[in-house]
Design a protein around this motif. Structure first.
Motif, mmCIF file in Angstrom:
data_model
loop_
_atom_site.group_PDB
_atom_site.id
_atom_site.type_symbol
_atom_site.label_atom_id
_atom_site.label_comp_id
_atom_site.label_asym_id
_atom_site.label_seq_id
_atom_site.Cartn_x
_atom_site.Cartn_y
_atom_site.Cartn_z
ATOM 1 N N SER A 155 36.968 38.766 14.241
ATOM 2 C CA SER A 155 38.293 38.747 14.838
ATOM 3 C C SER A 155 38.361 37.498 15.718
ATOM 4 C CB SER A 155 38.470 40.035 15.674
ATOM 5 O OG SER A 155 39.498 39.862 16.593
ATOM 6 N N ILE A 204 33.674 42.356 13.522
ATOM 7 C CA ILE A 204 34.379 43.585 13.170
ATOM 8 C C ILE A 204 33.547 44.420 12.210
ATOM 9 C CG2 ILE A 204 36.454 44.494 12.017
ATOM 10 C CD1 ILE A 204 36.946 43.081 14.725
ATOM 11 N N ARG A 205 32.932 43.717 11.273
ATOM 12 C CA ARG A 205 32.198 44.443 10.239
ATOM 13 C C ARG A 205 31.169 43.514 9.618
ATOM 14 N NH1 ARG A 205 34.942 46.888 4.725
ATOM 15 N NH2 ARG A 205 32.963 47.582 3.847
ATOM 16 N N GLU A 230 25.515 42.469 14.796
ATOM 17 C CA GLU A 230 25.938 43.866 14.678
ATOM 18 C C GLU A 230 27.433 43.977 14.932
ATOM 19 O OE1 GLU A 230 23.568 46.521 17.075
ATOM 20 O OE2 GLU A 230 21.744 45.505 16.320
ATOM 21 N N ALA A 231 28.051 44.950 14.268
ATOM 22 C CA ALA A 231 29.479 45.169 14.467
ATOM 23 C C ALA A 231 29.744 45.465 15.943
ATOM 24 C CB ALA A 231 29.962 46.324 13.601
ATOM 25 N N LYS A 232 30.908 45.050 16.403
ATOM 26 C CA LYS A 232 31.388 45.261 17.783
ATOM 27 C C LYS A 232 30.697 44.355 18.806
ATOM 28 C CE LYS A 232 33.190 49.927 17.380
ATOM 29 N NZ LYS A 232 32.644 50.451 16.094
ATOM 30 N N THR A 233 29.801 43.447 18.346
ATOM 31 C CA THR A 233 29.213 42.515 19.309
ATOM 32 C C THR A 233 30.045 41.238 19.336
ATOM 33 O OG1 THR A 233 27.732 41.626 17.628
ATOM 34 C CG2 THR A 233 26.848 43.356 19.042
ATOM 35 N N VAL A 234 29.860 40.469 20.417
ATOM 36 C CA VAL A 234 30.582 39.205 20.548
ATOM 37 C C VAL A 234 29.619 38.056 20.242
ATOM 38 C CG1 VAL A 234 31.781 37.683 22.180
ATOM 39 C CG2 VAL A 234 32.236 40.152 22.199
ATOM 40 N N SER A 275 34.031 35.337 19.420
ATOM 41 C CA SER A 275 34.642 36.131 18.376
ATOM 42 C C SER A 275 33.963 37.484 18.338
ATOM 43 C CB SER A 275 34.457 35.386 17.049
ATOM 44 O OG SER A 275 34.849 36.200 16.000
ATOM 45 N N GLU A 276 34.729 38.521 18.033
ATOM 46 C CA GLU A 276 34.116 39.839 17.898
ATOM 47 C C GLU A 276 33.798 40.097 16.427
ATOM 48 O OE1 GLU A 276 36.456 43.228 19.130
ATOM 49 O OE2 GLU A 276 34.832 44.589 18.582
#
Lengths: 147, 362
Positions: free
Chosen positions: A127, A112-113, A91-95, A109-110
Motif C-alpha cells: 500500500s 498488505i499481503r 511479513e504482512a502488516k509490517t512497514v 509502505s505497508e
C-alpha cells in the motif's frame, strides 16, 4: 501506459520491458490471453480490457519487469504489487522502506499481503501513497533486514 | 576398446540435449563429462531463463538441469561417464579417455563436441590476490556449495553474466559495491540491470579497473573513468573498499579437441575467439565430428540447447536412426533457433555466425 480511465477501472499489469530480447513466458502465463508477444523478440503488448491485474505473469517474467498497480485500492493509497526473490520475506502488516527504480528510499509502505509462489518469485502487495504508485518498485526491510 | 555409435563430449545444456535426442531416435550414445556431475553451468543458474517454452523459458537454469539430467538417465540408449576427461581424438578415429583414473579408448562412429567455454580474465596489478574470482567460481561457491565469496564485492563486466551474478550475490546477502563496465552502456539485458538498480547497485559505465590493493588478500580496488578511446582519464581514479572482486569479462570456446582433430578453425571475435567452421547441421570440416553449444560460439544457453537437439537428431539420422517425425522436429528446432537469433540482441552473434557457418548442403 494505461489511460486514467483504465486505471480507474481497477488493477492492471505494467510492463517495464522496453528492450527487444528473445522472451515470451508472460504471454504463455496469462490465463486470460491478455498478453501478446507476436515475434519472440517483440516487447509484450497488453490488451488492457482483458487484463484484470491478477499478477500471474509477474511470477513467470524472467526479467522481473512486470508490476501491477491498482489506483482503486483506497482513497489516498494505491496498491502496487512487486516481484520479490529475497529471503527473508517481509511479513504482512509490517512497514518497509519503499524504493524507486534507482534504489533510493522515497517513503514507507505497508505490506498488505505476501503471495508465495512455487517457482520462488514471490509477489509482495504494497500500500503506497497514490502519488508514489508509479515510483515504488522495490522495498527494503527495516530492523536490519536486507532488500 | 569401447564401441559406441555416438560419443558426446560434455554434459552441459548442449551435450545433454544432443545425447537425449540422438538416443531417443534409437542411437547408442556414450556421454562423457569431465566434472563429477552432469549439467555443466546450468546447475549454478538460479535465475529464470529467457527464450520460449520450447527452451524451458521462465524456468530456473538449475531446474532445467534437473529435468535434462533425469531425462538422460532414463533413456537406456545413453551410457553416462562422469569424471571422464577426453584426452585426444586420433586420425584412425580412436578417442582416448581418462575415466575415473583408468586409461580407456573408444571408437565412436560420430562425435559431438559440446565442451562449452572458459572464462576470460584481465591483466591489472595484483590480479592474483585472494578474493579475486571469475564469475563461474563465485557461482560455484554460492549456488553449488552455499559459501559466500566475500562480504562486499565489486563486479567487473555488465554483460548478462555480470548482471545476473551480481543479482545472485545480493540474494546471497553479499553487498555489491557496484558494476564496472568499460563500454558506454550495459551489454546485458536491461531488465537484469534494472533489477540491480532498484536495489541501489551503481553501474559505472565507461569505467575500468586500474589495480587491486591488499597485503595478503584483497582490500580494495582503484577504478577510473575511460575516455572515448577507452583510455583511462587522469585524475578520475576512485578507490572502492571491497574484499571481493568478480570478473565477468567474457568467455572463450574450449576448442582444444577440435584443433587436435584437425577441424578447420576461424577467429570470430563476436563468438568469443576461434571456433570451428561448420554447416547448418552442426557438422565441422571433419566428416565425423559435430559441435553444439558454446564451443561453436559463445551464446545463450537457450541457443545451446537447441543446437544440441539439432546435432543429436541429425547425427542419429546419418547413422540410420531416423524417427518418422525427424523432418518436422528438425525443421521446428531450426526455426526455433533462427527466431531466438532474429532480434537486435543477437546482431553480434549473427555477424559471427555468418563468418563460420557454411552453406547448407542438400
Amino acid at each position: 501506459m494505461p489511460s486514467q480511465e483504465r486505471f480507474a477501472k481497477g488493477p492492471i499489469a505494467l510492463f517495464e520491458c522496453m528492450q527487444q530480447i528473445p522472451c515470451n513466458p508472460c504471454a504463455d502465463a496469462c490465463p486470460r490471453g491478455a498478453i501478446t508477444v507476436k515475434e519472440i523478440n517483440d516487447c509484450p503488448s497488453l490488451n488492457e480490457e482483458l487484463c484484470n491485474g491478477c499478477g500471474v505473469c509477474m511470477t513467470h517474467c524472467p526479467g522481473l519487469s512486470i508490476f501491477v498497480v491498482d489506483y482503486t485500492y483506497g482513497k489516498d493509497v494505491a496498491l502496487v504489487k512487486i516481484p520479490y526473490e529475497f529471503s527473508p520475506l517481509p511479513e504482512a502488516k509490517t512497514v518497509v522502506d519503499a524504493l524507486n527504480r534507482q534504489g533510493q528510499c522515497i517513503g514507507t509502505s505497508e505490506v498488505i499481503r505476501v503471495q508465495t509462489s512455487p517457482n520462488k518469485t514471490n509477489i509482495i502487495w504494497l500500500s503506497v501513497p497514490r502519488e508514489l504508485a508509479m515510483e515504488v518498485r522495490s522495498i527494503r526491510l527495516k530492523k536490519g533486514g536486507r532488500s | 576398446m569401447i564401441t559406441t555409435e555416438i560419443l558426446v563430449i560434455g554434459a552441459g545444456p548442449a551435450g545433454l540435449m544432443a545425447a537425449i535426442h540422438a538416443a531417443e531416435a534409437g542411437a547408442k550414445v556414450l556421454l562423457v563429462e569431465r566434472a563429477d556431475r552432469l549439467g555443466g553451468q546450468l546447475i549454478k543458474q538460479t535465475h529464470k531463463f529467457f527464450g520460449s517454452k520450447a527452451e524451458f523459458a521462465g524456468e530456473r537454469g538449475m531446474d532445467i538441469a534437473e529435468k535434462l539430467i533425469n531425462q538422460s538417465s532414463d533413456i537406456s540408449g545413453i551410457t553416462i561417464w562422469k569424471n571422464a576427461v577426453v584426452l585426444g581424438i586420433y586420425p584412425d578415429g580412436v578417442v582416448t579417455i581418462s575415466y575415473e583414473g583408468a586409461f580407456c579408448t573408444a571408437r565412436p562412429k560420430k562425435i559431438i563436441i559440446a565442451t562449452g567455454a572458459s572464462e576470460k580474465t584481465m591483466a591489472f596489478p595484483n590480479n592474483d590476490l585472494p578474493g579475486i574470482y571469475g564469475a563461474g567460481a563465485v557461482q560455484t561457491l554460492m549456488n553449488v556449495h552455499g559459501v559466500i565469496p566475500a562480504k562486499r564485492i565489486l563486479m567487473i563486466g555488465a554483460g548478462n553474466i555480470g548482471v545476473i551474478v551480481a543479482y545472485q550475490l545480493l540474494q546471497a546477502g553479499v553487498k555489491v559495491a557496484g558494476i564496472v563496465e568499460a563500454a558506454p552502456q550495459v551489454g546485458g539485458y536491461r531488465v537484469h540491470a534494472a533489477k540491480l538498480q532498484r536495489h541501489g547497485v551503481p553501474i559505472y559505465t565507461s569505467h575500468s579497473i586500474q589495480s587491486a590493493h591488499g597485503d595478503s588478500c584483497l582490500e580494495g580496488v582503484t577504478i577510473s573513468k575511460l575516455d572515448e578511446q577507452w583510455q583511462p582519464i587522469d585524475g578520475s581514479e576512485q578507490y572502492i573498499a571491497v574484499d571481493g572482486l568478480c570478473l565477468a569479462v567474457g568467455l572463450s570456446p574450449l576448442t582444444e579437441l577440435l584443433w587436435q582433430a584437425g577441424c578447420e578453425m576461424k577467429f570470430a571475435a563476436e563468438l568469443g575467439g576461434y571456433v570451428p567452421l561448420r554447416d547448418a547441421n552442426m557438422k565441422t570440416s571433419h566428416e565425423n565430428i559435430y559441435v553444439a553449444g558454446d564451443v561453436s560460439g559463445v551464446e545463450e544457453a537457450s541457443a545451446a540447447m537447441v543446437e544440441g537437439k539439432l546435432a543429436g537428431l541429425y547425427v542419429a539420422s546419418v547413422l540410420g536412426h531416423k524417427k518418422d517425425s525427424f523432418t518436422k522436429e528438425f525443421q521446428t528446432a531450426k526455426s526455433q533457433l533462427s527466431a531466438l537469433r532474429s532480434g537486435p540482441a543477437s546482431v553480434k552473434i549473427c555477424t559471427g555466425l555468418s563468418k563460420v557457418v557454411l552453406e547448407e548442403v542438400g
